[in-house]
Write an enzyme that holds these catalytic residues in place. Structure first.
Site, PDB file in Angstrom:
ATOM      1  CB  THR A   1      -0.780  -0.432   1.274  1.00  0.00           C
ATOM      2  OG1 THR A   1      -1.704  -0.978   1.139  1.00  0.00           O
ATOM      3  CG2 THR A   1      -1.985   1.559   1.640  1.00  0.00           C
TER       4      THR A   1
ATOM      5  CB  CYS B   1      -7.972 -11.836   4.917  1.00  0.00           C
ATOM      6  SG  CYS B   1      -7.187 -10.392   5.499  1.00  0.00           S
TER       7      CYS B   1
ATOM      8  CB  VAL C   1      16.483   5.688  13.552  1.00  0.00           C
ATOM      9  CG1 VAL C   1      16.979   5.551  12.608  1.00  0.00           C
ATOM     10  CG2 VAL C   1      16.706   4.697  14.708  1.00  0.00           C
TER      11      VAL C   1
END
Ligand code: FAD
Length: 445
Positions: free
Chosen positions: A14, A42, A275
């Site tokens: 995504t 899923c 970071v």
């Protein structure tokens, strides 16, 4: 700008697609350890059970199709083995050739997910003890079933993955037993609501061995003994370990990123880690629980996808913020749908909230229209303020719709008594003029 992404499935894929939409020029490289990208985790249990028949339906995208659509360099079977924040580079191993190399980045997104929790018990590595995370794990289980025709399976653990697998293995004709230490399945549900799930799985012939501790596994007689504390062992032809998931964060830990609950990566609401220029998303990160405000690790596809978009937005100069997870979830359990959002009564009290709840058992649609089905709905709220804290629903029709209304109500900051004012769609085949969600509001009032 060059963005490197670790993990090419929910959050990682995504983020890559969103980056491309926002920046036509960016160089985007995704490293994925498994052989597949953007696959449908899923759907994996349903492929094992034969509900999803075609492998291609699990792997909707290939590196080639992703490149054609988004011009993203997706490198499967490539494992990132170290992060070097000081020189802004990652070490990568090409798993097929064994070649190792370094890849530099301007921005790095970590979306490594969570791995099945594997307790240090004897026999965990046996060939007949499986876990389910990737497409490869799925094929392994499916191939084993085709080749050996097991007649029985024990599933250790009683959460989403275990229950979905239990149903699918049962539909294939296996004798299925679920064993776990907690005395109930599905911890998003209070014990009174989980009892409905117990009935449904037992009604379909699944044995529940709850409140028992697994101490190890031993091969015996062509199958596996599941050793239990203070009990006689169980025996089955195969075992699946599904006792939960653990953030897959060894890379982040070794690079010195700040870690939180269960070893998850600590991020701020812009999905930035401790970071600079390293973002993290998905099952690997610690989030704020939207209802309690406390730290939480919530492993669900919706949050991973949203967080991937947010990281991409921010890398491209935006200011997107993750508002926290409610843990909204839904599962099919044979003929039943069970769904939950927010916190249950037990968890609310554990979080120090003064919680109360209403439970009602309405019909899924108008009683005079044929085919209405009973559902049970539990809505949890704060006693003093009526703030909505969560909801759980079990039933067979209309459960998913109502849980989404309640999840939206929580997000919108409605209190329980305001539910009665919602203007919800009604026609006899779908609902009732006294919709269960409205009724929950009247009961809380
Ligand atoms: P993932 O999608 O797991 O992707 C992480 C990827 O990173 C993995 O493919 C891994 O190989 C790769 N990786 C890790 N480390 C490295 C490395 N060092 N180098 C290269 N690659 C690396 N959620 C729901 O909301 N609803 C459901 O019905 C549901 N069902 C599920 C069923 C199953 C069987 C499983 C396993 C999960 C299910 N989930 C469900 C959970 C959902 O899939 C996850 O929450 C979601 O995929 C998390 O996205 P992610 O990007 O964080 O991790």
């Amino acid at each position: 700008m060059k963005v490197v992404i670790v993990g090419g499935v929910a959050g990682g894929a995504t983020a890559a697609a969103r980056l491309r939409r926002l920046d036509e020029q960016a160089e985007i490289v995704v490293f994925e350890r498994s052989g597949h990208i953007s696959y449908a985790n899923c759907g994996l249990p349903y492929y094992i059970g034969g509900v999803i028949e075609d492998q291609a339906d699990l792997t909707l995208q290939t590196p080639e199709s992703f490149f054609a659509r988004f011009r993203v360099d997706m490198r499967v079977r490539h494992e990132v083995t170290a992060i070097h924040p000081e020189r802004k580079a990652v070490s990568v191993k090409a798993l097929e050739t064994g070649e190792t190399f370094e890849e530099s980045y301007d921005k790095l997104i970590l979306s490594p997910g969570a791995r099945p929790t594997q307790p240090r018990l004897p026999g965990v590595g046996l060939g007949k003890v499986f876990t389910l995370r990737t497409v490869e794990d799925t094929f392994r289980i499916k191939d084993y079933i085709s080749a050996h025709r097991p007649r029985s399976a024990v599933l250790a653990g009683g959460g989403f993955i275990s229950l979905e697998l239990a149903e699918n293995l049962r539909e294939l004709g296996l004798e299925v037993t679920i064993v776990q230490r907690p005395r109930q399945l599905m911890n998003p549900f209070d014990p009174d609501m989980a009892a409905f799930i117990h009935n449904e799985v037992r009604r379909h012939g699944i044995k529940l061995t709850l409140g028992r501790t697994v101490e190890g596994f031993e091969e015996r007689g062509g199958g596996v003994d599941i050793l239990l504390k203070d009990e006689r062992p169980l025996h089955a032809d195969m075992v699946v370990l599904a006792i939960g998931v653990t953030p897959d964060t060894a890379l982040a830990r070794d690079a010195g990123l700040k870690l939180g609950l269960k070893g998850s990566i600590v991020v701020n609401d812009r999905m930035e880690t401790s970071v600079p220029d390293i973002y993290a998303v998905g099952d690997a990160v610690q989030v704020k629980h939207y209802v309690t405000g406390g730290d939480a690790v919530i492993s669900l596809a919706g949050p991973a996808n949203k967080q991937g978009r947010i990281a991409a937005d921010n890398i491209c100069g935006g200011d997107s913020r993750y508002q926290g997870s409610e843990g909204s979830s839904v599962i099919k359990v044979f003929g039943m749908t069970a769904a939950a959002t927010g916190v249950n009564e037990t968890a609310a009290k554990q979080a120090g909230l003064d919680a109360d709840a209403v439970v009602l058992s309405p019909m899924s649609h108008a009683g005079y229209y044929p085919g209405g089905k009973l559902m049970t709905m539990k809505v949890v709220f704060e006693k003093e303020t009526y703030r909505l804290l969560g909801a759980q629903i079990v039933g067979s029709e209309g459960v998913d719709k109502r849980i989404d209304v309640l999840a939206t109500a929580i997000r919108a900051g409605l209190n329980a008594t305001e539910l009665k004012d919602l203007d919800l769609a009604y026609a006899p085949p779908y609902s009732s003029a006294k919709d269960p969600v409205n009724m929950a509001g009247f009961m809380a009032d």
